[in-house]
Write an enzyme that holds these catalytic residues in place. Structure first.
Site, PDB file in Angstrom:
ATOM      1  N   ASP A   1      -4.654  -5.850  -6.363  1.00 55.50           N
ATOM      2  CA  ASP A   1      -5.620  -4.860  -5.888  1.00 55.50           C
ATOM      3  C   ASP A   1      -6.994  -5.531  -5.879  1.00 55.50           C
ATOM      4  O   ASP A   1      -7.540  -5.861  -6.935  1.00 55.50           O
ATOM      5  CB  ASP A   1      -5.598  -3.639  -6.813  1.00 55.50           C
TER       6      ASP A   1
ATOM      7  N   LYS B   1     -14.609   1.723  -0.574  1.00 59.26           N
ATOM      8  CA  LYS B   1     -15.687   1.261  -1.456  1.00 59.26           C
ATOM      9  C   LYS B   1     -16.655   0.340  -0.706  1.00 59.26           C
ATOM     10  O   LYS B   1     -17.142   0.712   0.335  1.00 59.26           O
ATOM     11  CB  LYS B   1     -15.072   0.588  -2.689  1.00 59.26           C
TER      12      LYS B   1
ATOM     13  N   TYR C   1      -7.006   1.203 -12.187  1.00 60.98           N
ATOM     14  CA  TYR C   1      -7.252   2.522 -11.592  1.00 60.98           C
ATOM     15  C   TYR C   1      -6.147   3.502 -12.000  1.00 60.98           C
ATOM     16  O   TYR C   1      -4.977   3.273 -11.714  1.00 60.98           O
ATOM     17  CB  TYR C   1      -7.339   2.385 -10.065  1.00 60.98           C
TER      18      TYR C   1
ATOM     19  N   ARG D   1       0.777   7.179  15.885  1.00 55.02           N
ATOM     20  CA  ARG D   1       1.208   6.892  14.507  1.00 55.02           C
ATOM     21  C   ARG D   1       1.744   5.472  14.381  1.00 55.02           C
ATOM     22  O   ARG D   1       1.885   4.948  13.283  1.00 55.02           O
ATOM     23  CB  ARG D   1       2.240   7.938  14.028  1.00 55.02           C
TER      24      ARG D   1
HETATM   25  C1  LIG Z   1      -9.232  -0.273  -7.972  1.00 53.76           C
HETATM   26  C2  LIG Z   1      -8.893   0.879  -7.065  1.00 53.76           C
HETATM   27  N1  LIG Z   1      -7.779   0.811  -6.324  1.00 53.76           N
HETATM   28  C3  LIG Z   1      -7.437   1.812  -5.494  1.00 53.76           C
HETATM   29  C4  LIG Z   1      -8.210   2.954  -5.375  1.00 53.76           C
HETATM   30  C5  LIG Z   1      -7.780   4.048  -4.465  1.00 53.76           C
HETATM   31  O1  LIG Z   1      -8.571   4.080  -3.317  1.00 53.76           O
HETATM   32  P1  LIG Z   1      -8.740   5.386  -2.404  1.00 53.76           P
HETATM   33  O2  LIG Z   1      -9.596   6.319  -3.189  1.00 53.76           O
HETATM   34  O3  LIG Z   1      -9.352   4.863  -1.160  1.00 53.76           O
HETATM   35  O4  LIG Z   1      -7.382   5.959  -2.208  1.00 53.76           O
HETATM   36  C6  LIG Z   1      -9.386   3.060  -6.117  1.00 53.76           C
HETATM   37  C7  LIG Z   1     -10.222   4.257  -6.018  1.00 53.76           C
HETATM   38  O5  LIG Z   1     -11.191   4.424  -6.736  1.00 53.76           O
HETATM   39  C8  LIG Z   1      -9.731   2.001  -6.998  1.00 53.76           C
HETATM   40  O6  LIG Z   1     -10.837   2.037  -7.741  1.00 53.76           O
END
Ligand SMILES: Cc1ncc(COP(=O)(O)O)c(C=O)c1O
Length: 371
Positions: free
Chosen positions: A171, A196, A103, A50
């Site tokens: 982000d 992604k 998001y 961890r």
């Molecule tokens: C812009 C954005 N940030 C964060 C996330 C979260 O990612 P995760 O699904 O890997 O937790 C997503 C998920 O679609 C996203 O589109």
């Protein structure tokens, strides 16, 4: 890593392992929960899964290189990385700005877990985030936004945040470090989902944080250790294995997105299209100034929900799926998840299919008579 290389070269170089004659060119995942201890109790060695793992370190070094950061930390998902950053930075009594058009689960996390502990959460859209940043302690920006594909001027936002001593977290999921490097534009931290385009095969969830402020990185590492939202070693290896081809895949996805957006803009069945790489898109001027590539997402507005479903059903190539960045071109009707968009709004995530095949398929599917 220097930006003198192209994206594929940067991706391949980032995952290189040390050249040791007789050793494999690619590294294997280290699937260990625990490690042999030394009698020297002060020795700086791996002890428990961890807190550290060699496969994480390899992936973290690659991600840091791509983001232009001194360090990166991997987490079990993008949300694990984002929520860790917010727990570390947004203390009770502080003011946090989150994207109103980004998001949706980030807003939910802030409302359900940070507001109750005394954080003031302000939701700001991309057009007004710079106006409210002046009264914040922490600003989380997302650009281009998922799903609306609005773009935030990161250099301007960073200047406002730093003028007041606020932290700016960006982000970078939709642009990826191949599309833009927020740290070079003034962000304190980058957070992203590696689920992604960086992993790109729709077979793993992962997230990361990247930055160059040692105290902040140490606080986040501590948070990861104590909260335990770690990435499995095998999943870290899957991301690492895929990262080497990210440049190639992302280049095709961006090219497909540009071509599809150009075709959709003039299509009679399409009410509106957004893509930051279209020269008449409202996001274009800022996007062109701060992005190396415009990304693999296109947003489109059709007549209604039935039109979105019909598009996928008539197509031979499109799949209906959420998430993005994978090899298949996928369509996601975002009102399904509660995003504040119209019923006919769909986010199209471009895959790596041949551009001409994709354009012909979508044109056919849009024009086909109702079944
Ligand atoms: C812009 C954005 N940030 C964060 C996330 C979260 O990612 P995760 O699904 O890997 O937790 C997503 C998920 O679609 C996203 O589109």
């Amino acid at each position: 890593m220097t930006n003198r290389y192209g994206d594929s070269t940067r991706s391949v170089k980032a995952v290189n392992s040390r050249a040791i004659p007789g050793q494999p060119v690619v590294s294997a995942p280290v699937l260990a929960s625990t490690y042999h201890l030394s009698t020297d109790e002060a020795a700086d060695l791996d002890t428990y899964g961890r807190s550290a793992n060699p496969t994480w370190r390899h992936l973290e070094s690659a991600l840091a290189q791509l983001e232009g950061a001194d360090s990166a930390l991997v987490f079990g998902s993008g949300m694990a990385a984002i929520s860790a950053v917010l727990r570390v930075l947004a203390k009770p009594g502080s003011v946090l700005v989150v994207p109103a058009d980004g998001y949706y689960q980030v807003r939910r996390y802030a409302a359900e877990y940070l507001v109750p502990i005394g954080v003031t959460v302000i939701e700001a859209g991309s057009t007004d985030i710079c106006d409210v940043a002046g009264s914040a302690d922490v600003v989380l920006a997302e650009t281009p936004t998922n799903p609306g594909l609005n773009v935030v001027d990161l250099h301007r936002l960073a200047t406002i945040c730093h003028g007041r001593g606020a932290s700016l977290v960006v982000d970078n999921t939709s642009a990826t470090p191949l599309g833009q490097q927020p740290l070079s534009l003034g962000a304190d931290l980058v957070v992203a989902s590696a689920t992604k385009a960086l992993s790109g095969h729709s077979d793993v969830l992962a997230g990361y944080v990247a930055g160059s402020q040692p105290e902040l990185i140490a606080a986040l590492e501590r948070e990861r250790l104590l909260a335990g939202a770690i990435l499995g070693a095998f999943d870290a290896w899957l991301v690492l294995r895929s990262l080497g081809s990210a440049g190639l895949r992302f280049e095709r996805q961006c090219r497909n997105a540009q071509a599809l957006a150009t075709m959709l803009r003039d299509h009679p069945a399409v009410r509106a299209v957004r893509y930051p790489g279209l020269s008449d898109d409202p996001a274009y001027p800022v996007a062109a100034a701060q992005m190396r590539r415009f990304g693999g997402l296109v947003s489109v507005e059709l007549a209604d929900a039935a039109a979105v479903h019909a598009l996928v059903e008539r197509s031979e190539l499109l799949i209906a799926a959420t998430s993005f960045g994978g090899i298949h071109t996928s369509v996601d009707r975002r009102a399904r998840w509660g995003d504040p968009v119209s019923d006919g709004f769909a986010r199209i995530a471009l895959g790596i299919e041949d551009t001409d095949d994709l354009l012909a398929d979508v044109e056919r599917a849009l024009e086909a008579p109702a079944p």
